[in-house]
Enzyme design. Structure first.
Site, PDB file in Angstrom:
ATOM      1  CG  ASP A  29       2.307   1.063  -0.528  1.00 34.67           C
ATOM      2  OD1 ASP A  29       2.852   0.056  -0.814  1.00 34.67           O
ATOM      3  OD2 ASP A  29       0.908   0.453  -0.064  1.00 34.67           O
ATOM      4  CG  LEU A  30       4.991   4.570  -3.839  1.00 37.11           C
ATOM      5  CD1 LEU A  30       6.162   3.940  -5.041  1.00 37.11           C
ATOM      6  CD2 LEU A  30       4.914   5.751  -3.547  1.00 37.11           C
ATOM      7  CG  ASP A  31       0.766   0.246  -6.580  1.00 36.97           C
ATOM      8  OD1 ASP A  31       0.277   1.004  -7.353  1.00 36.97           O
ATOM      9  OD2 ASP A  31       1.399  -0.602  -6.896  1.00 36.97           O
ATOM     10  CG  ASP A 199      -2.616  -0.381   1.012  1.00 39.46           C
ATOM     11  OD1 ASP A 199      -3.690  -1.108   0.638  1.00 39.46           O
ATOM     12  OD2 ASP A 199      -1.262  -0.256   0.670  1.00 39.46           O
TER      13      ASP A 199
END
Length: 246
Positions: A29-31, A199
């Site tokens: 994931d990124l954000d 997250d």
């Protein structure tokens, strides 16, 4: 209630064991996994409001703070559920709605969004993000897998990734198993050979489990795991992830 597609193969409450030897690719994931998202969005909304003050003053008066801009953006989720997988379109249409409500020119939505979107790419990575991506990409193909609209090339981390898959382009968001399977295809491996890192307990960890992948939950805030089936591992930082895989 979670959709039935999130039913996992593990019994409720069971604890999985990470099998590092099975990993042939990483999806991540990124954000809020590689950088904190809300400071980035808040700054982008500030820049948007400054632009509106100059180019659409009636809108800037009606939506006089970033909280108001965020509220109308959140309202758009209800008004346009067909755009839930496309955060750029949601933001663009929320700007257009704000302009219409204030009596400004709706066509200003596109240049206003461009200003917002440019600032949205100016993220501040977590201190261990570059080292982690370097560690992972030296060992595995790494696929970015995001429901958001960050561009890894514009952010400056594109060289770490084999592919970057977004819900906007793919058409469905995490936790839908299909987008996880697309990440496996992009890495040219089978889903059970992918370790997904993220997250969000539901969209990332539980979604990956339901897709047949191994999952590591990045839980920097120390939250309680909210579901029955457990991720294969939980880490408090990206550095801890590297130690886990070393």
């Amino acid at each position: 209630m979670l959709p039935s597609s999130l039913d996992t193969h593990q019994s409720p409450g069971s604890a999985a064991t990470l099998d590092v030897g099975r990993i042939r690719a990483i999806s991540i994931d990124l954000d809020d996994t590689l950088w904190p998202i809300w400071p980035t969005i808040a700054k982008a909304e500030e820049v948007l409001l400054q632009w509106l003050t100059l180019h659409a003053p009636a809108t800037a008066r009606l939506f006089a703070n970033t909280e108001a801009l965020r509220a109308i953006r959140n309202q758009m989720v209800t008004l346009r559920p067909d755009l839930v997988h496309d955060l750029s379109a949601l933001r663009l249409e929320s700007i257009r709605l704000a302009l219409v409500q204030a009596g400004d020119e709706p066509a200003l939505a596109e240049p206003a969004f461009d200003v917002f979107f440019d600032q949205r790419q100016r993220v501040e990575l977590f201190d261990d993000a570059h080292d982690t991506l370097a560690f992972l990409s030296a060992r595995y193909p790494v696929v970015a897998l995001s429901n958001g609209n960050a561009d890894v090339q514009r952010v400056g981390i594109g060289h770490y990734f084999t592919a970057s898959i977004h819900a906007k382009e793919f058409g469905v968001p995490k936790p839908d198993a299909r987008i996880f399977h697309e990440a496996a295809r992009a890495a040219q491996v089978q889903p059970h050979e992918v370790l997904h890192v993220g997250d969000d307990a539901t969209a990332d960890a539980l979604g990956a489990l339901a897709a047949g992948m191994q999952a590591v939950w990045l839980n920097a805030a120390g939250h309680e795991w909210p579901h029955g089936s457990q991720p294969h591992a939980t880490v408090g930082s990206l550095s801890e992830l590297c130690r886990l895989l070393a």
